[in-house]
Design a protein around this motif. Structure first.
Motif, mmCIF file in Angstrom:
data_model
loop_
_atom_site.group_PDB
_atom_site.id
_atom_site.type_symbol
_atom_site.label_atom_id
_atom_site.label_comp_id
_atom_site.label_asym_id
_atom_site.label_seq_id
_atom_site.Cartn_x
_atom_site.Cartn_y
_atom_site.Cartn_z
ATOM 1 N N ASP A 5 -50.832 31.610 -17.972
ATOM 2 C CA ASP A 5 -51.237 31.447 -16.762
ATOM 3 C C ASP A 5 -52.068 32.747 -16.475
ATOM 4 O O ASP A 5 -53.301 32.981 -15.942
ATOM 5 N N GLN A 6 -51.468 33.900 -16.691
ATOM 6 C CA GLN A 6 -51.766 35.371 -16.289
ATOM 7 C C GLN A 6 -53.147 35.744 -17.417
ATOM 8 O O GLN A 6 -53.951 36.247 -17.045
ATOM 9 N N LEU A 7 -52.803 35.221 -18.788
ATOM 10 C CA LEU A 7 -54.068 35.279 -19.474
ATOM 11 C C LEU A 7 -55.386 34.476 -19.065
ATOM 12 O O LEU A 7 -56.493 35.104 -19.288
ATOM 13 N N ASN A 8 -54.978 33.182 -18.669
ATOM 14 C CA ASN A 8 -56.175 32.548 -18.200
ATOM 15 C C ASN A 8 -56.924 33.276 -16.980
ATOM 16 O O ASN A 8 -58.051 33.046 -16.756
ATOM 17 N N PHE A 9 -56.189 33.928 -16.175
ATOM 18 C CA PHE A 9 -56.748 34.440 -14.975
ATOM 19 C C PHE A 9 -57.469 35.539 -15.229
ATOM 20 O O PHE A 9 -58.599 35.711 -14.847
ATOM 21 N N ILE A 10 -56.962 36.295 -16.117
ATOM 22 C CA ILE A 10 -57.715 37.613 -16.886
ATOM 23 C C ILE A 10 -59.105 37.114 -17.447
ATOM 24 O O ILE A 10 -60.065 37.674 -17.252
ATOM 25 N N ARG A 11 -58.944 36.126 -18.414
ATOM 26 C CA ARG A 11 -60.108 35.539 -18.986
ATOM 27 C C ARG A 11 -61.194 35.164 -18.072
ATOM 28 O O ARG A 11 -62.475 35.343 -17.892
ATOM 29 N N LYS A 12 -60.746 34.254 -16.875
ATOM 30 C CA LYS A 12 -61.635 33.839 -15.929
ATOM 31 C C LYS A 12 -62.460 35.012 -15.266
ATOM 32 O O LYS A 12 -63.614 34.831 -14.976
ATOM 33 N N ASN A 13 -61.664 35.871 -14.612
ATOM 34 C CA ASN A 13 -62.310 36.892 -13.903
ATOM 35 C C ASN A 13 -63.081 38.002 -14.786
ATOM 36 O O ASN A 13 -64.031 38.432 -14.055
ATOM 37 N N LEU A 14 -62.830 38.268 -16.049
ATOM 38 C CA LEU A 14 -63.569 38.998 -16.853
ATOM 39 C C LEU A 14 -64.918 38.450 -16.860
ATOM 40 O O LEU A 14 -65.890 39.121 -16.914
ATOM 41 N N VAL A 15 -64.973 37.094 -17.409
ATOM 42 C CA VAL A 15 -66.174 36.353 -17.386
ATOM 43 C C VAL A 15 -67.075 36.387 -16.271
ATOM 44 O O VAL A 15 -68.214 36.517 -16.224
ATOM 45 N N LYS A 16 -66.219 36.277 -15.116
ATOM 46 C CA LYS A 16 -67.123 36.155 -13.689
ATOM 47 C C LYS A 16 -67.745 37.839 -13.560
ATOM 48 O O LYS A 16 -68.828 37.527 -13.261
ATOM 49 N N TYR A 17 -66.892 38.747 -13.725
ATOM 50 C CA TYR A 17 -67.416 40.033 -13.384
ATOM 51 C C TYR A 17 -68.535 40.398 -14.499
ATOM 52 O O TYR A 17 -69.612 41.124 -13.911
ATOM 53 N N LEU A 18 -68.420 39.919 -15.545
ATOM 54 C CA LEU A 18 -69.421 40.396 -16.507
ATOM 55 C C LEU A 18 -70.762 39.653 -16.339
ATOM 56 O O LEU A 18 -71.848 40.285 -16.365
ATOM 57 N N MET A 19 -70.608 38.374 -16.056
ATOM 58 C CA MET A 19 -71.649 37.323 -15.702
ATOM 59 C C MET A 19 -72.344 37.890 -14.397
ATOM 60 O O MET A 19 -73.770 37.764 -14.293
ATOM 61 N N GLU A 20 -71.692 38.166 -13.462
ATOM 62 C CA GLU A 20 -72.451 38.740 -12.337
ATOM 63 C C GLU A 20 -72.817 39.959 -12.112
ATOM 64 O O GLU A 20 -74.154 40.363 -11.639
ATOM 65 N N ASP A 21 -72.168 41.091 -12.817
ATOM 66 C CA ASP A 21 -72.509 42.325 -12.659
ATOM 67 C C ASP A 21 -72.625 43.308 -13.877
ATOM 68 O O ASP A 21 -72.627 44.470 -13.930
ATOM 69 N N TYR A 22 -72.483 42.578 -14.895
ATOM 70 C CA TYR A 22 -72.580 43.214 -16.473
ATOM 71 C C TYR A 22 -71.350 44.565 -16.420
ATOM 72 O O TYR A 22 -71.767 45.440 -17.151
ATOM 73 N N LEU A 23 -70.300 44.196 -15.662
ATOM 74 C CA LEU A 23 -69.152 45.074 -15.826
ATOM 75 C C LEU A 23 -67.828 44.123 -15.961
ATOM 76 O O LEU A 23 -67.792 43.413 -15.429
ATOM 77 N N PRO A 24 -66.714 44.778 -16.633
ATOM 78 C CA PRO A 24 -65.843 44.037 -16.909
ATOM 79 C C PRO A 24 -64.503 43.943 -15.678
ATOM 80 O O PRO A 24 -63.636 43.160 -15.644
ATOM 81 N N PHE A 25 -64.906 45.095 -14.694
ATOM 82 C CA PHE A 25 -63.869 45.242 -13.603
ATOM 83 C C PHE A 25 -64.494 45.258 -12.294
ATOM 84 O O PHE A 25 -66.041 45.588 -12.422
ATOM 85 N N PRO A 26 -64.240 45.282 -11.366
ATOM 86 C CA PRO A 26 -64.813 45.313 -9.919
ATOM 87 C C PRO A 26 -64.805 46.716 -9.413
ATOM 88 O O PRO A 26 -64.039 46.929 -8.660
ATOM 89 N N VAL A 27 -65.852 47.376 -10.247
ATOM 90 C CA VAL A 27 -66.201 48.514 -9.519
ATOM 91 C C VAL A 27 -67.612 48.885 -9.333
ATOM 92 O O VAL A 27 -68.540 47.979 -9.685
ATOM 93 N N ASN A 28 -67.766 50.064 -8.431
ATOM 94 C CA ASN A 28 -69.173 50.251 -8.300
ATOM 95 C C ASN A 28 -69.924 50.755 -9.466
ATOM 96 O O ASN A 28 -69.402 51.383 -10.461
#
Length: 299
Positions: A5-28
């Motif tokens: 479950d944690q791995l799926n969470f990480i995968r989901k959010n990595l893709v979300k951040y990358l596709m939206e902001d071209y960054l793997p983490f939610p930072v400025n």
């Protein structure tokens, strides 16, 4: 070790951040390009220096490796990450100094530009976590960014970014006709600052996958640095990984590998030289470590 479950969470959010902001983490985004402020590097051009945000995010990545699995238990993470993207601006001054020094020594032999706020993350983490289909999708977006800026030649500064672009070019060839070159292949007349005896920890990617082990050693030695070697510890076939790429899914094992590698290196010499931000992040808690770009300067 994280659960499914944690791995799926990480995968989901990595893709979300990358596709939206071209960054793997939610930072400025400024975290990635502020290192270049005041250097008068031109904006864009056919030849660019490309950091892939690796040096800037390596230490930060270790923190996210620790907290992302825990965040999977909480609701409202999306709202929290949106706030982080605006306000969270961690500055790794050490990484900025390294990148500024690389740019400085390159200037004597190469004319290059930089994409500044348009520079995207390389997508390395998708490749290293085995998210191949997601990596292919992100690679297309990455190439679109470079093409939109008319980039024909990319100068990389770390092994993970270089290998990632190499894989993208291999995947898209011959449609993506861009030259990818590493800064080790371009720098000239650099000299070590101060006393320079080290044991060198090879990046697995530089050494085994990119075939740059010997050429990098030649550059290092030409700067006046003395490298201590032990064939059982620093040999091409015997040198061990730092454990860094394993951290997102098994931090305990990653740390154990790092401790073992650090002890082996210290048996050769007490000061370790590296050329990879992720190797530094994983090994530096256990050994006195320096990046090559920290200890040299242009003539």
């Amino acid at each position: 070790m994280i659960n499914e479950d944690q791995l799926n969470f990480i995968r989901k959010n990595l893709v979300k951040y990358l596709m939206e902001d071209y960054l793997p983490f939610p930072v400025n985004r400024s975290v990635c390009y502020e290192w270049a402020n005041g250097l008068n590097i031109r904006r864009g051009g056919e030849t660019i220096i490309y950091t892939g945000c690796s040096y800037q995010l390596a230490e930060l990545g270790k923190r996210f490796d620790e907290i992302l699995p825990a965040l999977s238990k909480f609701k409202g993470v999306e709202r929290f990450s949106s706030i982080l993207k605006v306000f969270y601006k961690p500055k790794d001054t050490r990484s900025y100094k390294i990148l500024r020094n690389i740019a400085s020594v390159l200037k004597s032999s190469v004319d290059f530009g930089y994409l500044y706020e348009d520079e995207p993350y390389s997508g390395t983490i998708l490749l290293e976590m085995g998210m191949v289909e997601e990596f292919k999708e992100y690679a297309k977006k990455l190439v679109e960014v470079f093409d939109s800026h008319g980039v024909k030649r990319i100068i990389t500064v770390d092994p993970h970014t270089h290998y990632t672009l190499f894989r993208i070019k291999e995947m898209l060839s011959p449609s993506w006709n861009v030259e990818i070159v590493n800064y080790f292949e371009l720098i000239k007349n650099v000299k070590v600052k101060g006393e320079g005896t080290f044991v060198f920890h090879d990046s697995c990617l530089y050494s085994r996958f990119l075939g740059m082990r010997d050429s990098i050693r030649e550059v290092i030695k030409s700067s006046g640095i003395v490298l201590k070697e032990d064939e059982m510890i620093t040999g091409k076939e015997t040198s061990m990984c730092c454990g860094g790429p394993l951290a997102p899914i098994n931090k305990e094992t990653s740390d154990k590998i790092a401790r073992n590698r650090a002890e082996a290196l210290k048996s050769v010499h007490n000061k370790v030289l590296l050329a990879c931000p992720f190797c530094y992040a994983n090994l530096s808690p256990y050994v006195e470590a320096y990046d090559f770009a920290e200890v040299i300067s242009g003539e």
